[in-house]
Design a protein around this motif. Structure first.
Motif, PDB file in Angstrom:
ATOM      1  N   TYR A   3      14.397   2.855   9.013  1.00 56.11           N
ATOM      2  CA  TYR A   3      13.448   1.937   9.645  1.00 56.11           C
ATOM      3  C   TYR A   3      12.160   2.686   9.981  1.00 56.11           C
ATOM      4  CZ  TYR A   3      11.386  -1.272  13.054  1.00 56.11           C
ATOM      5  OH  TYR A   3      10.526  -2.108  13.729  1.00 56.11           O
ATOM      6  N   ILE A   4      11.011   2.109   9.586  1.00 54.57           N
ATOM      7  CA  ILE A   4       9.710   2.712   9.872  1.00 54.57           C
ATOM      8  C   ILE A   4       8.769   1.640  10.411  1.00 54.57           C
ATOM      9  CG2 ILE A   4       7.747   3.993   8.952  1.00 54.57           C
ATOM     10  CD1 ILE A   4       9.528   4.974   6.683  1.00 54.57           C
ATOM     11  N   ASP A  18       9.253  12.578   1.559  1.00 56.85           N
ATOM     12  CA  ASP A  18      10.060  13.693   2.061  1.00 56.85           C
ATOM     13  C   ASP A  18      11.551  13.400   1.873  1.00 56.85           C
ATOM     14  OD1 ASP A  18       7.856  15.148   2.794  1.00 56.85           O
ATOM     15  OD2 ASP A  18       7.965  14.629   4.929  1.00 56.85           O
ATOM     16  N   ILE A  19      11.949  12.172   2.178  1.00 59.44           N
ATOM     17  CA  ILE A  19      13.364  11.795   2.052  1.00 59.44           C
ATOM     18  C   ILE A  19      13.787  11.768   0.592  1.00 59.44           C
ATOM     19  CG2 ILE A  19      14.991   9.888   2.374  1.00 59.44           C
ATOM     20  CD1 ILE A  19      13.421   9.229   4.962  1.00 59.44           C
ATOM     21  N   VAL A  20      12.969  11.157  -0.260  1.00 63.62           N
ATOM     22  CA  VAL A  20      13.328  11.039  -1.673  1.00 63.62           C
ATOM     23  C   VAL A  20      13.352  12.408  -2.353  1.00 63.62           C
ATOM     24  CG1 VAL A  20      12.600  10.111  -3.901  1.00 63.62           C
ATOM     25  CG2 VAL A  20      12.469   8.682  -1.849  1.00 63.62           C
ATOM     26  N   ARG A  21      12.340  13.212  -2.100  1.00 65.12           N
ATOM     27  CA  ARG A  21      12.302  14.533  -2.725  1.00 65.12           C
ATOM     28  C   ARG A  21      13.457  15.402  -2.241  1.00 65.12           C
ATOM     29  NH1 ARG A  21       5.779  14.848  -1.897  1.00 65.12           N
ATOM     30  NH2 ARG A  21       5.167  14.081  -3.965  1.00 65.12           N
ATOM     31  N   GLU A  30       0.731   8.236   5.955  1.00 65.39           N
ATOM     32  CA  GLU A  30       1.773   8.869   6.774  1.00 65.39           C
ATOM     33  C   GLU A  30       3.147   8.267   6.487  1.00 65.39           C
ATOM     34  OE1 GLU A  30      -0.937  10.067  10.694  1.00 65.39           O
ATOM     35  OE2 GLU A  30      -0.012   8.074  10.550  1.00 65.39           O
ATOM     36  N   VAL A  31       3.197   6.955   6.326  1.00 65.73           N
ATOM     37  CA  VAL A  31       4.473   6.309   6.007  1.00 65.73           C
ATOM     38  C   VAL A  31       4.963   6.746   4.626  1.00 65.73           C
ATOM     39  CG1 VAL A  31       5.628   4.109   5.610  1.00 65.73           C
ATOM     40  CG2 VAL A  31       3.976   4.327   7.471  1.00 65.73           C
ATOM     41  N   THR A  37       0.829  -1.209   0.000  1.00 63.90           N
ATOM     42  CA  THR A  37       0.000   0.000   0.000  1.00 63.90           C
ATOM     43  C   THR A  37       0.855   1.247   0.000  1.00 63.90           C
ATOM     44  OG1 THR A  37      -1.717  -1.192   1.219  1.00 63.90           O
ATOM     45  CG2 THR A  37      -1.858   1.210   1.195  1.00 63.90           C
ATOM     46  N   VAL A  38       1.891   1.249   0.822  1.00 62.75           N
ATOM     47  CA  VAL A  38       2.806   2.393   0.880  1.00 62.75           C
ATOM     48  C   VAL A  38       3.473   2.611  -0.467  1.00 62.75           C
ATOM     49  CG1 VAL A  38       4.987   3.216   1.860  1.00 62.75           C
ATOM     50  CG2 VAL A  38       3.230   2.246   3.359  1.00 62.75           C
ATOM     51  N   CYS A  39       3.941   1.530  -1.074  1.00 62.88           N
ATOM     52  CA  CYS A  39       4.626   1.654  -2.363  1.00 62.88           C
ATOM     53  C   CYS A  39       3.687   2.150  -3.460  1.00 62.88           C
ATOM     54  CB  CYS A  39       5.236   0.320  -2.764  1.00 62.88           C
ATOM     55  SG  CYS A  39       6.682  -0.146  -1.790  1.00 62.88           S
TER      56      CYS A  39
END
Length: 225
Positions: free
Chosen positions: A199-200, A216-219, A209-210, A16-18
């Protein structure tokens, strides 16, 4: 080209996150577990003993697994037939967990994974993506959740398909923990948290949210280049 590698146990919310991250970034989501499941489905459909490594590995000569991406959504083809909707029953999960450690099976799937990652911007999920398949990926994540939470998710996600209810909780939790044990202790490409992965834990967070944490990290990383 963006390459995101993501690992974690079954039911942690990886898919789902992906899906969310892929849609927001306009890249493809490669669920590598589905490739293994396609082989598991073939083994099950053809009455091959999944505990017989030689029988499963010999069957690979008769198996052709391929992918199509329909507007970024992955569809899995088994010998030319779209089997995507048949891959997520508990029976297929159990067979797949048994066959996935076999060396020739892993070599077969790893070749497909690396070929796709070399052609497209992808977020790729599985059990050994950060450690073995794409160890040089710029972005690495490990998505986790407790076995209690994952058992409840499986019941909620499959209650109509597999007639599950809360009465099945203890059994489902035990199955999940046994699969974790196999994934983490197998000799070849075990499930591990690599040192440079973020780690999440998803026990108390939504998939949205995940995904936002990852985005945020990738951008931020892409802006630095």
């Amino acid at each position: 080209m963006i390459t995101i590698a993501l690992d974690g146990p079954s039911g942690a919310g990886k898919s789902t996150v992906c899906d969310i991250v892929a849609e927001r970034l306009g890249i493809s989501h490669l669920n590598t577990g589905a490739l293994y499941r396609a082989i598991g489905l073939y083994v099950m459909q053809n009455n091959i003993d999944p505990r017989s490594k030689d029988s499963v590995e010999n069957a690979l000569n008769r198996i052709d697994v391929d992918l199509n991406f329909d507007k970024g959504v992955q569809r899995v083809l088994l010998n030319g037939t779209d089997v995507t909707d048949e891959l997520y029953s508990m029976a297929v999960s159990d067979v797949t967990s048994t066959i996935s450690p076999y060396p020739m099976v892993r070599t077969y799937i790893t070749g497909i994974q690396r070929k796709i990652a070399g052609k497209y911007s992808v977020i790729m999920e599985g059990r050994d993506i950060t450690s073995e398949v794409l160890p040089n990926a710029k972005y690495k994540f490990y998505i986790d959740a407790s076995s209690d939470v994952r058992a409840l998710r499986r019941i909620n996600d499959n209650k109509n398909k597999d007639n599950l209810s809360l009465d099945d909780f203890d059994r489902i939790k035990a199955e999940i923990e046994e699969r974790d044990r196999r994934d983490k202790t197998r000799d070849i490409s075990p499930l591990v948290i690599v040192p440079d992965a973020v780690y999440i834990n998803t026990d108390k967070t939504t998939a949205e949210e995940v995904a936002e944490q990852i985005l945020d990290i990738v951008r931020g990383g892409e802006c630095e280049e």
